[in-house]
Write a protein that holds these residues in place. Structure first.
Motif, short mmCIF file in Angstrom:
data_model
loop_
_atom_site.label_atom_id
_atom_site.label_comp_id
_atom_site.label_asym_id
_atom_site.label_seq_id
_atom_site.Cartn_x
_atom_site.Cartn_y
_atom_site.Cartn_z
N GLY A 12 36.76 43.56 39.96
CA GLY A 12 37.89 44.50 39.90
C GLY A 12 38.70 44.45 41.18
N ILE A 13 40.00 44.68 41.06
CA ILE A 13 40.88 44.66 42.24
C ILE A 13 41.60 46.00 42.32
CG2 ILE A 13 42.89 43.55 43.29
CD1 ILE A 13 42.01 40.96 41.77
N VAL A 14 41.46 46.65 43.50
CA VAL A 14 42.10 47.95 43.70
C VAL A 14 43.50 47.74 44.27
CG1 VAL A 14 41.91 50.19 44.85
CG2 VAL A 14 39.83 48.93 44.20
N LYS A 15 44.48 48.37 43.61
CA LYS A 15 45.86 48.27 44.07
C LYS A 15 46.36 49.66 44.46
CE LYS A 15 46.74 43.90 42.69
NZ LYS A 15 47.35 42.85 43.51
N GLU A 16 47.42 49.70 45.25
CA GLU A 16 48.05 50.96 45.63
C GLU A 16 48.37 51.80 44.39
OE1 GLU A 16 48.41 52.31 48.50
OE2 GLU A 16 47.80 50.58 49.71
N GLY A 17 48.31 53.12 44.51
CA GLY A 17 48.67 54.00 43.41
C GLY A 17 47.53 54.19 42.43
N ASN A 18 46.28 54.06 42.94
CA ASN A 18 45.09 54.24 42.10
C ASN A 18 45.07 53.34 40.87
OD1 ASN A 18 43.42 56.01 43.50
ND2 ASN A 18 44.60 57.80 42.83
#
Lengths: 193, 193
Positions: A12-18
């Motif tokens: 999984g990749i976490v991006k800005e803005g949840n």
């Protein structure tokens, strides 16, 4: 960590803005062996429910629902997103707001495929604010059918959807509940009761 | 008649305008046991191809593709329909005309999930004029990947899509080819070579 939390942590990749991107294994490219494990786990968690139909919503719920259905040996019905009703015959209809696309859609299911005899397991890939799920529940209720359970792959625990559905008394099982994410470090924190 | 032709004869409904409704088992409600048989049959027909990925298109292709993928033990990628490109990162894009909805859509696949190393089996529920299929082939070619085969559940043999694709030299297998339909009598005639 269970098998799904491990996979989310790994890929999984976490991006800005949840935003949590899981498109390499869940909702664009689909890992069928993982889906099979998901099906096995839902079968275990809903072993005591009498289920004769699975309901999901297009598009990314369909693959998971089909692989889950194998373990229950029941058919799948998928709700269709439609700007306007264009399928002939009578339809159950619910209004659903899309978080991703910031628009309202109608969600429709043919009346031929849901009836008061149906005991339904609702399956979807994500639960955040719960709008899509509320639409599916509304359709099951409109049909006079029974929601026996709700199986979600990834719940965003920091949004209100899951809490509302549990408060309403539904048997909701989320295989991974993300309590927080940090885009800077890529850290994902899961809830464990 | 094979198992699929039997099922279409039993549960398919012919409507005016050469419309074949199979929504009770294929593309709204989905018979998972039938999908499993479909997967087994495609595995038999493409036994000699080296396939490492299945490509399909949302929405009704996804369930079939997942059940087929079990028999090949490979991941599925589904192309997304999009009015505008709104997924971050680089995408393969094809223009596709929809026969049902009479509009043009962009079909997109993330470049992360198709590469020159991929040997692709394309799976879809229907083949009529072949626009969606041409879009998928174009995306595979754009990626430098190889189309090893194309598996279609129901081909409308009286439309030109299948003929064009075969003329182009692709290995196309349709499990049922409908040569004609009569809405007045409900008769469906299948092609048998």
């Amino acid at each position: 960590m269970n098998f799904l939390e491990e996979r989310i942590t790994k890929d999984g990749i976490v991006k800005e803005g949840n935003v949590l991107k899981v498109d390499s294994f869940l909702n664009h490219q689909m890992d069928i062996q993982l889906f099979d494990e998901i099906g096995e786990e839902f079968k275990r968690r809903f072993a005591n429910e009498h289920i004769n139909k699975i309901l999901t919503i297009e598009a990314s719920g369909i693959g998971i629902a089909c692989m889950v259905a194998r373990h229950f040996d029941v058919p799948v019905v998928f709700a269709k997103k439609s700007k306007s009703i264009n399928i002939e015959g009578e339809m159950y209809v619910a209004e659903v707001e899309s978080f991703t696309h910031k628009c309202k859609n109608q969600v429709i299911v043919s009346k031929k495929f849901l009836s008061p005899d149906d005991h339904v397991l609702i399956i979807d890939d994500f639960l955040a604010n719960g709008c899509a799920l509320q639409g599916l529940i509304s359709i099951v209720n409109e049909a006079g059918a029974t929601v026996e359970g709700i199986g979600i792959v990834i719940e965003k625990g920091f949004q209100s959807g899951g809490r509302i559905i549990r408060n309403l008394g539904y048997h909701l099982e989320s295989l991974a509940i993300v309590d927080s994410m940090d885009a800077a470090t890529g850290t994902i924190t899961f809830r464990h009761e």
